[in-house]
Motif scaffolding. Structure first.
Motif, short mmCIF file in Angstrom:
data_model
loop_
_atom_site.label_atom_id
_atom_site.label_comp_id
_atom_site.label_asym_id
_atom_site.label_seq_id
_atom_site.Cartn_x
_atom_site.Cartn_y
_atom_site.Cartn_z
N VAL A 38 0.84 -1.20 0.00
CA VAL A 38 0.00 0.00 0.00
C VAL A 38 0.87 1.25 0.00
O VAL A 38 0.57 2.24 -0.67
CB VAL A 38 -0.96 -0.01 1.21
N VAL A 39 1.98 1.21 0.74
CA VAL A 39 2.90 2.34 0.77
C VAL A 39 3.48 2.59 -0.62
O VAL A 39 3.53 3.73 -1.11
CB VAL A 39 4.03 2.09 1.79
N ALA A 40 3.91 1.52 -1.30
CA ALA A 40 4.48 1.67 -2.65
C ALA A 40 3.44 2.22 -3.62
O ALA A 40 3.76 3.06 -4.47
CB ALA A 40 5.01 0.32 -3.13
N TRP A 41 2.19 1.74 -3.50
CA TRP A 41 1.13 2.30 -4.35
C TRP A 41 1.00 3.80 -4.13
O TRP A 41 0.91 4.57 -5.09
CB TRP A 41 -0.22 1.63 -4.04
N ARG A 42 0.98 4.21 -2.87
CA ARG A 42 0.75 5.63 -2.57
C ARG A 42 1.86 6.51 -3.15
O ARG A 42 1.60 7.60 -3.68
CB ARG A 42 0.67 5.82 -1.06
N ILE A 43 3.09 6.04 -3.06
CA ILE A 43 4.21 6.81 -3.62
C ILE A 43 4.03 6.97 -5.13
O ILE A 43 4.19 8.06 -5.68
CB ILE A 43 5.55 6.12 -3.30
N MET A 44 3.68 5.87 -5.82
CA MET A 44 3.48 5.96 -7.27
C MET A 44 2.26 6.81 -7.61
O MET A 44 2.27 7.57 -8.58
CB MET A 44 3.32 4.56 -7.86
N PHE A 45 1.22 6.70 -6.82
CA PHE A 45 -0.01 7.46 -7.08
C PHE A 45 0.27 8.96 -7.02
O PHE A 45 -0.13 9.72 -7.91
CB PHE A 45 -1.06 7.07 -6.04
N ILE A 46 0.98 9.39 -5.99
CA ILE A 46 1.29 10.81 -5.84
C ILE A 46 2.17 11.28 -7.00
O ILE A 46 1.95 12.35 -7.58
CB ILE A 46 1.99 11.07 -4.49
N THR A 47 3.17 10.47 -7.36
CA THR A 47 4.10 10.85 -8.43
C THR A 47 3.36 11.09 -9.74
O THR A 47 3.54 12.13 -10.39
CB THR A 47 5.16 9.75 -8.62
N PHE A 48 2.52 10.14 -10.13
CA PHE A 48 1.89 10.23 -11.45
C PHE A 48 0.62 11.06 -11.45
O PHE A 48 0.23 11.58 -12.50
CB PHE A 48 1.61 8.82 -11.98
N LEU A 49 -0.03 11.22 -10.30
CA LEU A 49 -1.22 12.07 -10.26
C LEU A 49 -0.83 13.51 -10.59
O LEU A 49 -1.56 14.22 -11.29
CB LEU A 49 -1.88 12.01 -8.88
N GLY A 50 0.34 13.94 -10.10
CA GLY A 50 0.80 15.29 -10.40
C GLY A 50 1.05 15.50 -11.88
O GLY A 50 0.96 16.62 -12.39
N ARG A 51 1.34 14.41 -12.61
CA ARG A 51 1.58 14.52 -14.06
C ARG A 51 0.28 14.42 -14.85
O ARG A 51 0.11 15.10 -15.85
CB ARG A 51 2.55 13.42 -14.51
N GLU A 52 -0.63 13.54 -14.40
CA GLU A 52 -1.85 13.32 -15.16
C GLU A 52 -2.91 14.38 -14.86
O GLU A 52 -3.69 14.75 -15.73
CB GLU A 52 -2.42 11.93 -14.85
N CYS A 53 -2.95 14.86 -13.62
CA CYS A 53 -3.97 15.84 -13.22
C CYS A 53 -3.28 17.04 -12.57
O CYS A 53 -3.48 17.32 -11.38
CB CYS A 53 -4.96 15.21 -12.25
N PRO A 54 -2.44 17.75 -13.31
CA PRO A 54 -1.63 18.81 -12.70
C PRO A 54 -2.43 19.98 -12.16
O PRO A 54 -1.96 20.72 -11.29
CB PRO A 54 -0.71 19.26 -13.85
N PRO A 65 -2.19 25.32 -3.57
CA PRO A 65 -1.68 25.40 -4.94
C PRO A 65 -2.00 24.13 -5.73
O PRO A 65 -2.34 23.09 -5.15
CB PRO A 65 -0.17 25.56 -4.75
N GLU A 66 -1.90 24.21 -7.04
CA GLU A 66 -2.12 23.05 -7.88
C GLU A 66 -1.01 22.02 -7.66
O GLU A 66 0.10 22.35 -7.24
CB GLU A 66 -2.17 23.45 -9.35
N LEU A 67 -1.32 20.77 -7.98
CA LEU A 67 -0.32 19.71 -7.85
C LEU A 67 0.92 20.01 -8.70
O LEU A 67 2.04 19.68 -8.31
CB LEU A 67 -0.91 18.36 -8.27
#
Length: 468
Positions: free
Chosen positions: A368-384, A414-416
């Motif tokens: 779950v921790v690894a998922w969260r790290i990846m989620f935060i990383t890519f959410l900022g790129r997909e939904c900036p 601020p925005e992601l």
């Protein structure tokens, strides 16, 4: 898209160990491990009483490891239901605990290597946003089974290790039934090239689609007159003879074998019947698949040139359908990043626990921790454009802004696209013009520091303006 609550412990909102204290302890432990993913369990818990409680929890048989994953899976399915298409990537990695393995953990591929194989199914959007972990199977091998794989070729698939790939596909079919408004596409690399999956897809009432890279030499039902004898036409040879459908450029990530590069690909495709394996052709039917051949043009010629033969249930009515199959297969790559976060970012191979059951409970938390790290990383790129407070609490984003920017945080979040680089600065990201977006390593380092700043912010409060 459904956006996550501000803190990671909400991922366990539906967890049920039969007692509130165990439920609360699981949320506290998850938050502690996320706050310091590279630390030992002991170091991640800021007080000895918390560490002692964590070890007691991991030793408690009532803390079912499957319920740890099930709570996260339920949250993941909510995210999946908000998507039109979801790719579920299956893959296997080794977790090497040699030198400090639990007493009841057996072998990997050699008698002197002790550890677990981790076969996981992880959900992504086609744009590579990690939605969560759907399924995990840990297994090891006994010493007397090593080197005997060839002797088990005629065994029923249910008795083989490869059965996990068929099980993973069946769970994708279950997911497709649970999420009828979402197209579910099962993705697998060469190990997943199992004929039973193709048959399952044709016979299932509500099948998931699939894209699988071919490993086996598969044939058409037609005899190969040129080869003579009892030879049949090979699908790779037949698709290679067809006209070029289109070309595509793909950005290849760096691996241990190659540097990152932009690859130009030539793509050909046919829709054809496939003959079942020779040893089983009287027991199982022919299947019809889309076959897509992807070959790199002007590659480095160093053994890393791309040459994929993709097998899919998806249609190929025009070139866009063919490209979609290629793009979905490329969407499998983040599962390799997921394992890298798990092993390098969370350092799970350093875990030292006395029993396999304790170890597996701990590993489920780190999933779950690894998922969260990846989620935060890519959410900022997909939904900036999203405000950062949909992912981070006020104490988290405001304290980071105050420290990194050395200025008062803005009145509104601020925005992601603005906040993620600021968070990554705490982990060593420079943010120069020629730098790409922040990577997972700088983000998880920044996250570790953020949690400390947030605790201080909550303890001492935001600075108050002087009254004159």
């Amino acid at each position: 898209m459904t956006i996550e609550p501000a803190t990671i412990e909400h991922e366990f909102d539906t967890i049920d160990f039969g007692h509130k204290s165990r439920n609360d302890r699981s949320k506290e432990l998850l938050q502690a491990l996320f706050a310091n993913p590279q630390a030992s369990i002991n170091a991640a818990c800021d007080k000895w009483c918390a560490a002692k409680g964590a070890y007691r929890f991991l030793d408690n048989p009532k803390a079912d490891s499957q319920e740890i994953l099930a709570a996260h899976r339920r949250a993941t399915i909510k995210r999946i239901k908000s998507q039109k298409v979801v790719c579920v990537a299956q893959d296997t990695t080794e977790l090497d605990f040699n030198g400090h393995a639990p007493d009841d953990v057996k072998c990997l591929n050699m008698a002197d290597r002790r550890g677990l194989y981790d076969h996981s199914s992880v959900a992504f959007t086609p744009e590579k946003l990690c939605l969560g972990v759907l399924d995990v199977e840990f297994f090891d091998r006994s010493e007397d089974s090593l080197g005997k794989g060839s002797q088990r070729k005629s065994d029923p698939i249910e008795e083989k290790e490869s059965f996990r790939w068929l099980q993973g596909y069946r769970r994708c079919c279950e997911l497709a039934s649970q999420c009828p408004e979402t197209q579910v596409v099962s993705l697998a690399d060469r190990e997943g090239d199992i004929y039973d999956i193709f048959v399952e897809a044709e016979q299932h009432d509500n099948p998931a689609d699939f894209v699988i890279r071919s490993k086996q030499v598969r044939c058409l039902p037609e005899k190969d007159d040129e080869a003579g004898g009892d030879s049949y036409k090979k699908i790779r040879s037949e698709v290679a003879k067809t006209d070029l459908v289109t070309t595509r450029q793909v950005e290849l990530p760096a691996t241990a074998q190659r540097a990152a590069r932009m690859a130009t690909l030539e793509i050909r495709a046919i829709r054809t019947k496939i003959k079942p394996p020779h040893a089983r052709r009287s027991a199982i039917p022919e299947v019809t698949l889309s076959v897509v051949l992807v070959q790199e043009v002007d590659g480095p010629q160093d053994g890393t040139d791309l040459n994929w033969l993709l097998l899919s249930s998806l249609p190929i009515d025009d070139y866009r359908d063919v490209l979609r199959i290629v793009d979905y297969y490329v969407a499998r790559w983040p599962v390799e990043m997921f394992f890298r976060v798990l092993k390098s970012g969370c350092r799970v191979e350093d875990i030292q626990l006395k029993t396999k059951a304790r170890l597996i409970r701990a590993l489920m938390f780190y999933k779950v921790v690894a998922w969260r790290i990846m989620f935060i990383t890519f959410l900022g790129r997909e939904c900036p454009e999203l405000p950062c407070d949909v992912v981070f609490s006020d104490a988290e984003w405001k304290s980071v802004w105050k420290v990194a920017k050395e200025s008062e945080p803005p009145k509104s979040a601020p925005e992601l696209s603005q906040f993620i680089p600021v968070l990554a600065q705490l982990g060593g990201y420079n943010g120069r013009k020629h730098d790409g977006p922040p990577g997972m390593e700088t983000i998880w380092r920044g996250t570790r520091r953020m949690m400390d700043f947030a605790l201080a912010w909550q303890a001492f409060g935001p600075p108050k303006s002087s009254v004159h």
